[in-house]
Design a protein around this motif. Structure first.
Motif, mmCIF file in Angstrom:
data_model
loop_
_atom_site.group_PDB
_atom_site.id
_atom_site.type_symbol
_atom_site.label_atom_id
_atom_site.label_comp_id
_atom_site.label_asym_id
_atom_site.label_seq_id
_atom_site.Cartn_x
_atom_site.Cartn_y
_atom_site.Cartn_z
ATOM 1 N N LYS A 87 0.829 -1.212 0.000
ATOM 2 C CA LYS A 87 0.000 0.000 0.000
ATOM 3 C C LYS A 87 0.859 1.256 0.000
ATOM 4 O O LYS A 87 0.627 2.193 -0.781
ATOM 5 C CB LYS A 87 -0.939 -0.002 1.204
ATOM 6 C CG LYS A 87 -1.831 1.225 1.277
ATOM 7 C CD LYS A 87 -2.713 1.213 2.524
ATOM 8 C CE LYS A 87 -3.557 2.467 2.599
ATOM 9 N NZ LYS A 87 -4.395 2.506 3.839
ATOM 10 N N THR A 88 1.862 1.305 0.903
ATOM 11 C CA THR A 88 2.717 2.488 0.969
ATOM 12 C C THR A 88 3.585 2.612 -0.283
ATOM 13 O O THR A 88 3.865 3.723 -0.747
ATOM 14 C CB THR A 88 3.605 2.460 2.229
ATOM 15 O OG1 THR A 88 4.343 1.231 2.254
ATOM 16 C CG2 THR A 88 2.766 2.575 3.487
ATOM 17 N N PHE A 89 4.004 1.461 -0.847
ATOM 18 C CA PHE A 89 4.745 1.491 -2.109
ATOM 19 C C PHE A 89 3.903 2.127 -3.204
ATOM 20 O O PHE A 89 4.361 3.012 -3.939
ATOM 21 C CB PHE A 89 5.157 0.077 -2.515
ATOM 22 C CG PHE A 89 5.522 -0.063 -3.977
ATOM 23 C CD1 PHE A 89 6.761 0.360 -4.431
ATOM 24 C CD2 PHE A 89 4.618 -0.596 -4.895
ATOM 25 C CE1 PHE A 89 7.102 0.243 -5.779
ATOM 26 C CE2 PHE A 89 4.948 -0.716 -6.235
ATOM 27 C CZ PHE A 89 6.198 -0.292 -6.680
ATOM 28 N N ASN A 90 2.652 1.695 -3.323
ATOM 29 C CA ASN A 90 1.762 2.222 -4.375
ATOM 30 C C ASN A 90 1.515 3.716 -4.200
ATOM 31 O O ASN A 90 1.502 4.473 -5.178
ATOM 32 C CB ASN A 90 0.430 1.466 -4.367
ATOM 33 C CG ASN A 90 0.571 0.038 -4.863
ATOM 34 O OD1 ASN A 90 1.481 -0.276 -5.628
ATOM 35 N ND2 ASN A 90 -0.330 -0.846 -4.433
ATOM 36 N N GLU A 91 1.302 4.144 -2.951
ATOM 37 C CA GLU A 91 1.044 5.565 -2.693
ATOM 38 C C GLU A 91 2.253 6.419 -3.049
ATOM 39 O O GLU A 91 2.120 7.512 -3.608
ATOM 40 C CB GLU A 91 0.664 5.762 -1.221
ATOM 41 C CG GLU A 91 -0.694 5.181 -0.864
ATOM 42 C CD GLU A 91 -0.970 5.230 0.636
ATOM 43 O OE1 GLU A 91 -0.027 5.558 1.399
ATOM 44 O OE2 GLU A 91 -2.110 4.941 1.044
ATOM 45 N N TYR A 92 3.440 5.918 -2.729
ATOM 46 C CA TYR A 92 4.679 6.658 -2.992
ATOM 47 C C TYR A 92 4.989 6.651 -4.492
ATOM 48 O O TYR A 92 5.294 7.694 -5.087
ATOM 49 C CB TYR A 92 5.809 6.001 -2.210
ATOM 50 C CG TYR A 92 7.092 6.787 -2.094
ATOM 51 C CD1 TYR A 92 7.111 8.176 -2.003
ATOM 52 C CD2 TYR A 92 8.318 6.119 -2.051
ATOM 53 C CE1 TYR A 92 8.295 8.875 -1.878
ATOM 54 C CE2 TYR A 92 9.518 6.805 -1.916
ATOM 55 C CZ TYR A 92 9.494 8.190 -1.832
ATOM 56 O OH TYR A 92 10.671 8.888 -1.700
ATOM 57 N N PHE A 103 6.571 -4.537 -7.001
ATOM 58 C CA PHE A 103 6.673 -4.695 -5.549
ATOM 59 C C PHE A 103 6.972 -6.137 -5.149
ATOM 60 O O PHE A 103 7.616 -6.395 -4.131
ATOM 61 C CB PHE A 103 5.376 -4.235 -4.874
ATOM 62 C CG PHE A 103 5.438 -4.322 -3.374
ATOM 63 C CD1 PHE A 103 6.158 -3.385 -2.641
ATOM 64 C CD2 PHE A 103 4.804 -5.360 -2.693
ATOM 65 C CE1 PHE A 103 6.241 -3.480 -1.257
ATOM 66 C CE2 PHE A 103 4.879 -5.452 -1.313
ATOM 67 C CZ PHE A 103 5.599 -4.511 -0.592
ATOM 68 N N SER A 104 6.511 -7.080 -5.975
ATOM 69 C CA SER A 104 6.725 -8.498 -5.657
ATOM 70 C C SER A 104 8.157 -8.962 -5.933
ATOM 71 O O SER A 104 8.545 -10.074 -5.560
ATOM 72 C CB SER A 104 5.751 -9.360 -6.460
ATOM 73 O OG SER A 104 5.953 -9.155 -7.853
ATOM 74 N N ASP A 105 8.937 -8.094 -6.560
ATOM 75 C CA ASP A 105 10.270 -8.496 -7.024
ATOM 76 C C ASP A 105 11.319 -8.232 -5.944
ATOM 77 O O ASP A 105 12.226 -7.406 -6.114
ATOM 78 C CB ASP A 105 10.616 -7.730 -8.299
ATOM 79 C CG ASP A 105 11.584 -8.503 -9.168
ATOM 80 O OD1 ASP A 105 12.221 -9.430 -8.650
ATOM 81 O OD2 ASP A 105 11.694 -8.174 -10.359
ATOM 82 N N ILE A 106 11.213 -8.940 -4.820
ATOM 83 C CA ILE A 106 12.100 -8.721 -3.685
ATOM 84 C C ILE A 106 13.540 -9.133 -4.003
ATOM 85 O O ILE A 106 14.496 -8.464 -3.608
ATOM 86 C CB ILE A 106 11.581 -9.480 -2.450
ATOM 87 C CG1 ILE A 106 10.215 -8.926 -2.034
ATOM 88 C CG2 ILE A 106 12.582 -9.382 -1.297
ATOM 89 C CD1 ILE A 106 9.579 -9.679 -0.901
ATOM 90 N N GLU A 107 13.702 -10.243 -4.717
ATOM 91 C CA GLU A 107 15.049 -10.751 -4.992
ATOM 92 C C GLU A 107 15.876 -9.753 -5.793
ATOM 93 O O GLU A 107 17.048 -9.519 -5.511
ATOM 94 C CB GLU A 107 14.973 -12.089 -5.732
ATOM 95 C CG GLU A 107 14.524 -13.242 -4.844
ATOM 96 C CD GLU A 107 14.644 -14.585 -5.545
ATOM 97 O OE1 GLU A 107 15.279 -14.632 -6.629
ATOM 98 O OE2 GLU A 107 14.121 -15.578 -5.010
#
Length: 580
Positions: A87-92, A103-107
């Protein structure tokens, strides 16, 4: 100059593409193939929404990104997020006009952290998208200081800018300092555009403005009074606000109260000037002479030291500073309690319920001027110590009083804080407060100035004396302090404690025996609190303290402390250490 080594693996595709991921995303959700990125250079932006420096830098990067796009210059940014929640990623990310790792690409995100050794945000790596050559890992500073002028952000371009800056300093004019290739004006707080040419032939103060805090706000008020006075006496003087590290709304709120000009908020020149003049801290007021050359990189300290009367020393030449110093000497030599606390019809201080107490009733007494405020944590922490000492001193000495000098932000805070005090006060926002602060250089709080019965200053700050000696410190004279030190030395001698010793737990330095009164500390051997006596390292960086009994315990007794605190002592009095 040798170029930076290419990033291992080649271009941007080799850095970002993995076996199962070959795309980035826009904030609309659109997927963009990494192979389709034609822009070069490319910046990888490590940032997160919750860290203030990141939030501050992001709008600056957006501004540079959009300006380069409008000029048709090739440049792309890839957001390597640091938020933990989608959520905070999308807002930013919604505020950003560039690409991002999903956002799902943590690696991939963690791999970039490791590759570019990212330890903090914001962090901006700028590289050649085709070859992977890293132009700089210091992109935040470069973009902040140079903006679009740094494009294409190569080492050669940065060196070229440094050479240009060097040349500008050698040929400095007020137009070079304040103007740009696209702006030859400043603004007033009403939005009027004022040509920079109108400042030629004048003294100009560049006033760096950041996030407001009480001492800085007070400096603005003082500078405004001096500015108006210099205008009144005919000095050719102008002040220009330079906005740094503040949001536009905060700057506009502060600027509305300033009677001078400003560089428009967000103009890249503001941050360029921080580097140009070696800006270090607030407040900073750079003084430029009528010929456009720099006279002083910061006259703020001079202004704070002398207060409103500093206008008589303008423009702060060596001769004028000598004049101001002589005035200070004369003022100190003729100081009386009346000269400190009486101004025109203001010849009183107040007690409870606003009762007016004539200053004449305090003449001949030892008076402590207590500079403090409710918003200051150390002030609130010190207040109980002062209240206790005040009561004990008053029991035996009628010729003693404390006067509170407030630095509270409003009347309510003043009233609430003063209600906890059994002494007198100068009313809140009284015109005597500023001169008293200037006279005694009251910048940090709490400060406890001691004025003797003859009206002369006995001590510029007796807070530590009260913490260590309590009411016994009265009347705070050199003679009394010598007596107290002698008493302390005799107690240490009577207890047979050495003044200095070496200890196996702190081989770096010798430990010194000190008496701290009620001031507490944590013993580095038994991890228990102590007060009064302590063996301490004088080196501030070490911060090493031991209870006397812990310091003097023999090495063979160490085993006892590992399983129990029975062998540990806490100093409770002048010659008593009890087991914890």
């Amino acid at each position: 100059m040798a170029k930076a080594a290419p990033a291992a693996g080649g271009g941007i595709a080799d850095i970002l593409v993995t076996r199962d991921r070959d795309f980035l995303v826009r904030n609309s959700g659109e997927q963009v193939k990494i192979s389709s990125i034609e822009a070069s250079p490319v910046a990888i932006y490590f940032s997160n929404s919750w860290f203030p420096p990141s939030r501050w830098f992001t709008p600056k990067l957006i501004q540079v990104y959009k300006q380069l796009a409008s000029e048709g210059k090739s440049f792309e940014v890839i957001f390597a997020w640091g938020d933990l929640k989608e959520k905070t990623f999308n807002e930013y990310f919604a505020k950003m006009p560039w690409l991002a790792l999903p956002f799902s690409d943590i690696e991939r995100r963690e791999a970039l952290d490791i590759r570019f050794k990212v330890t903090d945000t914001p962090h901006l790596v700028i590289l050649d998208a085709k070859t992977g050559e890293v132009y700089t890992k210091d992109g935040v500073r470069i973009v902040s200081e140079y903006g679009v002028d740094a494009y294409p952000f190569t080492p050669d371009r940065i060196n070229e800018l440094k050479e240009l800056e060097k040349e500008e300093k050698e040929n400095q004019t007020i137009q070079i300092v304040l103007g740009t290739s696209t702006r030859d004006y400043l603004i007033s707080n009403k939005g009027d555009k004022v040509p920079i040419s109108e400042l030629e032939g004048k003294y100009v103060g560049l006033f760096f403005v950041g996030v407001g805090y009480p001492p800085f706000i007070e400096f603005i008020d003082l500078l405004a009074k001096i500015y108006e006075k210099l205008k009144e006496v005919g000095e050719k003087f102008e002040v220009v606000a330079v906005s740094i590290y503040s949001e536009e709304s905060s700057f506009n709120e502060s600027f509305a109260k300033m009677p001078w000009l400003a560089i428009p908020h967000g103009d890249n020149k503001c941050l360029t000037l921080t580097r140009y003049f070696g800006f270090m801290s607030l407040p900073t007021l750079v003084l430029i002479g009528p010929d456009g050359k720099t006279l002083n990189n910061n006259v703020a300290e001079i202004i704070i030291d002398h207060g409103f009367d500093v206008w008589e020393g303008f423009p702060f030449s060596a001769e004028k500073l000598d004049f101001l110093a002589e005035k200070v000497k004369v003022k100190a030599a003729t100081q009386t309690l009346e000269s400190l606390l009486i101004s025109g019809h203001l010849d009183f201080v107040i007690g409870k319920d606003g009762v007016k107490v004539p200053v004449s009733e305090l003449v001949g007494k030892t008076v402590l001027l207590y500079f403090s405020s409710k918003w200051c944590g150390p002030s609130r922490g010190f207040l109980p110590t002062l209240v206790e000492a005040y009561s004990k001193i008053k029991e035996k000495n009628s010729d003693f009083e404390v006067v509170f000098i407030s630095h509270d932000r409003d009347q309510r805070s003043f009233d609430e804080y003063f209600s906890e005090m059994p002494w007198l006060a100068v009313p809140w926002e009284d015109e005597r407060t500023a001169p008293l602060k200037t006279t005694f250089k009251a910048r940090g709080f709490p400060i406890l100035v001691v004025i003797g019965p003859n009206g002369k200053t006995v001590s510029w700050d007796a807070t530590e004396l009260l913490v260590v000696h309590g009411a016994d410190a009265f009347p705070f004279t050199e003679e009394r302090l010598e007596e107290l030190q002698k008493k302390v030395d005799e107690m240490a001698k009577a207890m047979g404690w050495p003044k200095k010793l070496k200890h196996e737990l702190h081989g770096e330095h010798e430990l010194v025996l000190q008496y701290r009164g009620t001031d507490t500390y944590a013993c580095d051997r038994c991890v228990q609190m102590g007060s009064s006596w302590v063996y301490t390292c004088d080196c501030e960086e070490c911060d090493f303290d031991l209870h006397p009994k812990c310091a003097l315990r023999k090495k063979g007794e160490e085993e006892e402390t590992k399983s129990s605190t029975a062998g540990c002592y806490v100093c409770k009095g002048s010659d008593v250490c009890i087991k914890a």
